[in-house]
Write a protein that holds these residues in place. Structure first.
Motif, PDB file in Angstrom:
ATOM      1  N   ARG A 190       0.972  -1.063  -0.062  1.00 15.49           N
ATOM      2  CA  ARG A 190      -0.011  -0.067   0.094  1.00 15.49           C
ATOM      3  C   ARG A 190       0.914   1.300  -0.026  1.00 15.49           C
ATOM      4  O   ARG A 190       0.587   2.278  -0.715  1.00 15.49           O
ATOM      5  CB  ARG A 190      -1.057  -0.029   1.339  1.00 15.49           C
ATOM      6  CG  ARG A 190      -2.008   1.294   1.445  1.00 15.49           C
ATOM      7  CD  ARG A 190      -2.505   1.249   2.762  1.00 15.49           C
ATOM      8  NE  ARG A 190      -1.445   1.612   3.484  1.00 15.49           N
ATOM      9  CZ  ARG A 190      -1.832   1.600   5.024  1.00 15.49           C
ATOM     10  NH1 ARG A 190      -2.984   1.276   5.413  1.00 15.49           N
ATOM     11  NH2 ARG A 190      -0.562   1.631   5.889  1.00 15.49           N
ATOM     12  N   ASP A 191       1.866   1.318   0.801  1.00 12.26           N
ATOM     13  CA  ASP A 191       2.807   2.353   0.740  1.00 12.26           C
ATOM     14  C   ASP A 191       3.653   2.585  -0.761  1.00 12.26           C
ATOM     15  O   ASP A 191       3.811   3.646  -0.994  1.00 12.26           O
ATOM     16  CB  ASP A 191       3.911   2.276   1.920  1.00 12.26           C
ATOM     17  CG  ASP A 191       3.381   2.204   3.329  1.00 12.26           C
ATOM     18  OD1 ASP A 191       2.287   2.909   3.314  1.00 12.26           O
ATOM     19  OD2 ASP A 191       4.095   1.662   4.277  1.00 12.26           O
ATOM     20  N   LEU A 192       3.744   1.470  -1.338  1.00 11.19           N
ATOM     21  CA  LEU A 192       4.463   1.715  -2.798  1.00 11.19           C
ATOM     22  C   LEU A 192       3.452   2.342  -3.662  1.00 11.19           C
ATOM     23  O   LEU A 192       3.650   2.986  -4.643  1.00 11.19           O
ATOM     24  CB  LEU A 192       4.992   0.323  -2.983  1.00 11.19           C
ATOM     25  CG  LEU A 192       5.981  -0.217  -2.482  1.00 11.19           C
ATOM     26  CD1 LEU A 192       6.444  -1.705  -2.823  1.00 11.19           C
ATOM     27  CD2 LEU A 192       7.311   0.687  -2.784  1.00 11.19           C
ATOM     28  N   GLY A 193       1.973   1.889  -3.445  1.00  6.63           N
ATOM     29  CA  GLY A 193       0.888   2.405  -4.453  1.00  6.63           C
ATOM     30  C   GLY A 193       0.204   1.066  -5.014  1.00  6.63           C
ATOM     31  O   GLY A 193       0.596   0.389  -5.908  1.00  6.63           O
ATOM     32  N   LEU A 194      -1.165   0.715  -4.410  1.00  6.69           N
ATOM     33  CA  LEU A 194      -1.519  -0.199  -4.839  1.00  6.69           C
ATOM     34  C   LEU A 194      -2.385  -0.250  -6.284  1.00  6.69           C
ATOM     35  O   LEU A 194      -2.608   0.814  -6.670  1.00  6.69           O
ATOM     36  CB  LEU A 194      -2.792  -0.707  -3.643  1.00  6.69           C
ATOM     37  CG  LEU A 194      -2.231  -1.151  -2.360  1.00  6.69           C
ATOM     38  CD1 LEU A 194      -3.285  -1.352  -1.545  1.00  6.69           C
ATOM     39  CD2 LEU A 194      -1.719  -2.444  -2.640  1.00  6.69           C
ATOM     40  N   GLY A 195      -2.574  -1.293  -7.054  1.00  6.71           N
ATOM     41  CA  GLY A 195      -3.300  -1.270  -8.263  1.00  6.71           C
ATOM     42  C   GLY A 195      -4.906  -0.778  -7.796  1.00  6.71           C
ATOM     43  O   GLY A 195      -5.278  -0.579  -6.841  1.00  6.71           O
TER      44      GLY A 195
END
Length: 212
Positions: A190-195
């Protein structure tokens, strides 16, 4: 160089057991499907990827994939992750005996198409692999063009693939290395950026230990 990817998925009742608790029990299967769809969508959009083939005998998985424009085949008679990879590789190899095949994990909800494309390019035709962020597992394994995939997934697969002669691809590619096995892994993703699908699901359901 074009690459055809195999992505295996267990039956939803058994899939991602260590991820249970990230969402309410009734939403676990929906989470698995959302993660899968984000993974294959990013993979299909990566430069150098020609085909994405999911291997699963779960009818709900197959129906969901078909509704979203993805192809799947059922598992063969031999159970297990490596057998599923070999099953998918055999289907792809029949279509293109000289092609390059990749084994991609199905639990990469933050996967970015550009990072996968960079890894495919970095392999430069070699049999190669990308380790997970813990450096012990494998998120991507590539064959040589026309060569065997020889998957050795399971505990310690990064070392197993290295010992089998596959080259380790060592650039960072955080989204490609971020497979999701536990609620803590999901928080990291989530911190990376979820689809889009995983993000939307976590925004709509009751969550477990993670703050989603």
């Amino acid at each position: 160089m074009q690459t055809d990817l195999v992505v295996p998925v267990k039956a939803l009742a058994d899939a991602k057991s260590r991820l249970r608790g990230a969402v309410a029990p009734d939403d676990h299967a929906r989470l698995v499907l959302a993660v899968l769809l984000d993974t294959v969508t990013a993979a299909a959009n990566a430069d150098g990827v020609r085909r994405v083939l999911v291997v699963s005998s779960d009818p709900q998985v197959a129906a969901t994939l078909a509704a979203n424009g993805f192809e799947s085949v059922p598992e063969g008679p031999v159970p297990g992750l490596n057998a599923a990879y070999r099953r998918g590789a055999a289907v792809l190899r029949e279509a293109d005996p000289a092609g390059r095949i990749g084994a991609l994990q199905a639990d990469l909800p933050a996967l970015r198409a550009d990072e996968l494309a960079a890894a495919l390019k970095s392999a430069d035709g070699r049999r190669a692999f990308v380790a997970d962020r813990q450096t012990t597992g494998t998120t991507l394994l590539l064959s040589t063009p026309g060569g065997p995939l020889d998957p050795r997934f399971g505990k310690g697969s990064a070392l197993a693939h290295a010992l089998s002669g596959a080259a380790a691809l060592t650039d960072s590619w955080p989204s490609l290395r971020c497979d999701v096995d536990t609620p803590q892994d999901l928080r990291f993703a989530r911190d990376l950026g979820l689809g889009l699908r995983t993000s939307a699901l976590l925004g709509a359901v009751a969550c477990g230990p993670i703050e989603c």
